[in-house]
Design an enzyme around this catalytic site. Structure first.
Site, PDB file in Angstrom:
ATOM      1  N   SER A 157      27.788 -10.934  12.444  1.00 30.58           N
ATOM      2  CA  SER A 157      27.413 -10.656  11.062  1.00 30.58           C
ATOM      3  C   SER A 157      26.218  -9.713  11.095  1.00 30.58           C
ATOM      4  CB  SER A 157      27.019 -11.961  10.363  1.00 30.58           C
ATOM      5  OG  SER A 157      26.366 -11.736   9.136  1.00 30.58           O
ATOM      6  N   TYR A 170      22.840 -20.245   9.961  1.00 32.34           N
ATOM      7  CA  TYR A 170      23.886 -19.227  10.108  1.00 32.34           C
ATOM      8  C   TYR A 170      23.358 -18.038  10.912  1.00 32.34           C
ATOM      9  CZ  TYR A 170      27.370 -15.738   8.589  1.00 32.34           C
ATOM     10  OH  TYR A 170      28.337 -14.764   8.547  1.00 32.34           O
TER      11      TYR A 170
END
Length: 278
Positions: A157, A170
């Site tokens: 990401s 995350y």
């Protein structure tokens, strides 16, 4: 250009819908048979969007078969190394080989750092970091034994390249998979096995298209919507788009899996509309 992965077999996790389905279909369009895995059930700490279902995974299989490619699906949790190993072993036994690994399965949740529970931290790390390692560990012996090399592409990401507020668990996991990638790229290079990560900005899937995420981007609005949040999403990217599409990530994965990228390994590839340079 067609047939860029013709005759190869790809193992795709999180394949029931969204990015995972897109990756499986894009690889199948270019000639790959697919081993498709998904948990297909709720994850306790993820409340902002609904889980994938077994019907979703069956639909992925149907769409792959429409492309005249073979597919084997398994309901399996990436936190369960034995289940993953069984899925890969069964896929290789049925489809004959393994060439491509798409470690895509992952979850997303927004939580201020000091409100994050121990259980939510562990669940995120177990799925998004340990689950990636479990995927690679299950697949690597088949890639080595095949003697043809191979390509592992891990979905990270933009949060794997820069800090992202309200997502410490995350962000930590997505940074961690870069370490997995770089180590595999070095350790297995002698076998012509390549390993890279892709780093999307926001992708137009249920992970961001939900009221909780819209509210983070549009906090003054008591009833945020996709439309109200879009300009704020767009302001985070250099290019004038609020988010990218799953196919944009799939095309990058296809490239990294193909022989066009035969000498590309150890790379962190942003597909982020300029998010990380703004």
């Amino acid at each position: 250009m067609t047939g860029r992965v013709e005759g190869k077999v790809a193992f795709v996790t999180g394949a029931a819908r969204n990015q995972g389905r897109s990756h499986a279909l894009r690889l199948a369009q270019e000639g790959a048979d697919i081993i498709a895995v998904d948990i297909c059930e709720p994850v306790k700490s993820i409340e902002m969007y609904p889980p994938a279902t077994e019907e979703d995974l069956a639909e992925t299989a149907r769409l792959v078969e429409e492309l005249d490619r073979r597919v084997l699906t398994t309901k399996a949790d990436v936190r369960d190394p034995d289940a993953l190993q069984a899925a890969v072993d069964a896929g290789v036994a049925e489809l004959g080989r393994l060439d491509i690994v798409c470690a895509n399965a992952g979850v997303f949740e927004i939580q201020p750092a000091l409100e994050l529970t121990d259980a939510a931290w562990r669940e995120m790390i177990d799925i998004n970091l340990t689950g990636v390692w479990n995927t690679c560990r299950a697949a690597l012996p088949h890639l080595v034994d095949g003697g043809r090399g191979g390509s592992i592409v891990i979905t990270s990401s933009t949060a794997g390249l820069k800090g992202t507020p309200n997502t410490v668990h995350y962000t930590a996991a997505k940074h961690g998979v870069v370490g997995i990638m770089r180590t595999i790229a070095n350790e297995f290079a002698a076998h012509s096995i390549r390993c890279n990560t892709v780093h999307p900005t926001g992708v137009d899937t249920v992970m961001i298209q939900n009221e909780k995420t819209w509210g983070l981007f549009d906090p003054e609005n008591p009833h945020p919507t996709r439309e109200s949040a879009a300009p704020i999403f767009e302001s985070t990217n250099a290019l004038p788009v609020p988010w990218v599409e799953p196919i944009d990530i799939s095309n990058a994965i296809l490239f990294l899996a193909s022989d066009e990228a035969r000498y590309i390994t150890g790379v962190t590839l942003p597909v982020d509309a300029g998010y990380t340079v703004k």
